[in-house]
Design an enzyme around this catalytic site. Structure first.
Site, PDB file in Angstrom:
ATOM      1  N   HIS A 188       0.503  -0.590   0.385  1.00 28.74           N
ATOM      2  CA  HIS A 188       0.075   0.051  -0.081  1.00 28.74           C
ATOM      3  C   HIS A 188       0.805   1.486   0.291  1.00 28.74           C
ATOM      4  O   HIS A 188       0.254   2.629   0.566  1.00 28.74           O
ATOM      5  CB  HIS A 188      -1.055   0.091   1.178  1.00 28.74           C
ATOM      6  N   HIS A 288      -7.409  -3.951 -10.447  1.00 24.23           N
ATOM      7  CA  HIS A 288      -7.609  -3.606  -9.044  1.00 24.23           C
ATOM      8  C   HIS A 288      -8.965  -3.446  -8.939  1.00 24.23           C
ATOM      9  O   HIS A 288      -9.680  -2.876  -9.798  1.00 24.23           O
ATOM     10  CB  HIS A 288      -7.181  -2.548  -8.467  1.00 24.23           C
TER      11      HIS A 288
END
Length: 381
Positions: A188, A288
């Protein structure tokens, strides 16, 4: 046929749907969402509507170019997310008009079913036993690929105690699920290049499917440096927009797994073009999707018709509506980690407009903001 109206709907937990109407009664749905910024994107959709109302929805590429290039400023998260949702809805209209699924308009299918992967618990403060219980539940649901996030926030150079805590967590998961389940870790963008290299080395024994955003994607050369220091495949792309944003990542062979988000990257055709660019460098596609079922529907169309597809993300821990339950008149079904290729016209679903009234809210969801516990400075979420 002419476009007559664009309507946005804020849907819990943090989604936004778009309905485009035409003068012939056909409607299309898209998802022009941007986590934490949906009310701003809704205004961008309204402005872009002025470009396309009265136009023929069949001319998807021309309308995309008009919206993207029609103003002096191009790109960015807000504009590209608005364009993405509009473009998705235009494909939905075209498929319905012709009576075929969108994948049939993009060259036909390369597979009969689409592999899904989901997240293990996203609670970084969860007890290890609770975390492993969640892992087992996901496997019991049928998933054969799982992802978790890097525990956060991280110091620029972390202690061996903290490193071992996270590595032991992944080791416990591998011991639990064995060799038949693929595992991935999403950093992340929370690690510095120095920490990313250390963590990647420590994680190599567990043979991960990929590590995602080991560092922030703003400095491509630094991500490449991390990638060259590990044998684990690198994945990235959720914060990149259009083919222009993916060009350097692909040309420099920074990532083996490319992750465009069809809510942000410019839509389905941009995703198709990005997949083709990736294929030229033998990279694979894993779109995603931490968002809603309309974006999932778009991903299923794209994944069906590109050869270099790996797996599709869904966030089952975030919503009971992941596959369109209580939103679509007929939800998608996952079985043994796969969803069958959708065969209905357009994007393959019908929105239950009465049902979504129960899920509507004002759209004011804001991303959490995290701080480092050791000094109170801002941390990457």
């Amino acid at each position: 046929m002419k476009i007559t109206k664009l309507e946005t709907f804020h849907i819990q937990p943090r989604w936004m749907f778009l309905k485009i109407s035409t003068d012939e009664g056909l409607v299309g749905w898209g998802e022009p969402a941007l986590e934490g910024k949906n009310t701003i994107v809704a205004e961008a959709v309204r402005v872009l509507g002025q470009y396309i109302i009265g136009k023929d929805p069949d001319n998807i590429e021309a309308l995309w170019q008009l919206m993207y290039r029609g103003g002096f400023y191009r790109g960015g998260a807000i504009l590209c997310s608005a364009i993405s949702g509009i473009e998705q809805a235009l494909w939905d209209i075209k498929g319905k008009k012709l009576g075929v699924p969108v994948w049939n308009l993009l060259g036909g299918k390369c597979r009969d079913k689409i592999r899904m992967y989901t997240h293990m618990s996203y609670r970084d403060d969860a007890d290890l036993s609770d975390f492993l219980t969640d892992v087992r539940e996901k496997v019991d649901e049928g998933y054969t690929a799982l992802k978790t996030t890097l525990d956060f926030p991280y110091r620029p150079v972390e202690s061996i105690k903290t490193i071992n805590k996270f590595v032991n967590k992944i080791a416990a998961v591998r011991d639990l699920v064995g060799e038949d389940i693929d595992l991935a870790v999403d950093f992340h963008g929370r690690a510095t290049p120095a920490m990313a290299k250390i963590l990647a080395k420590e994680l190599e024994p567990f043979h991960l499917m990929f590590i995602e955003e080991p560092v922030l994607p703003e400095n491509v050369d630094m991500m490449k440096e991390v990638g060259r220091a590990t044998t684990i495949p690198i994945a990235t792309g959720e914060r990149l927009f259009t083919t222009f944003g993916f060009r350097e990542i692909i040309e420099k062979r920074v990532a083996s797994i490319i992750q465009p988000d069809l809510c942000h990257c410019g839509g389905i055709m941009q995703g198709f073009k990005i997949a083709a660019m990736a294929a030229n460098n033998y990279a694979v596609l894993a779109p995603h999707n931490p968002l809603g079922p309309i974006n999932l529907a778009c991903c299923l169309q794209l994944n069906t018709c590109v050869d270099n597809f790996l797996a599709q993300e869904v966030v089952s821990v975030a919503s009971k509506h992941t596959y369109g339950q209580d939103i679509f008149k007929e939800a998608f079904t996952m079985k043994d980690s796969y969803v069958e290729v959708p065969n209905k016209p357009g994007l393959g679903f019908e929105v239950d407009e009465e049902a979504i009234k129960e899920l509507m809210y004002d759209g004011n969801w804001i991303n959490p903001v995290d701080k480092h516990g050791f000094d109170g400075s801002l941390a990457e979420w």
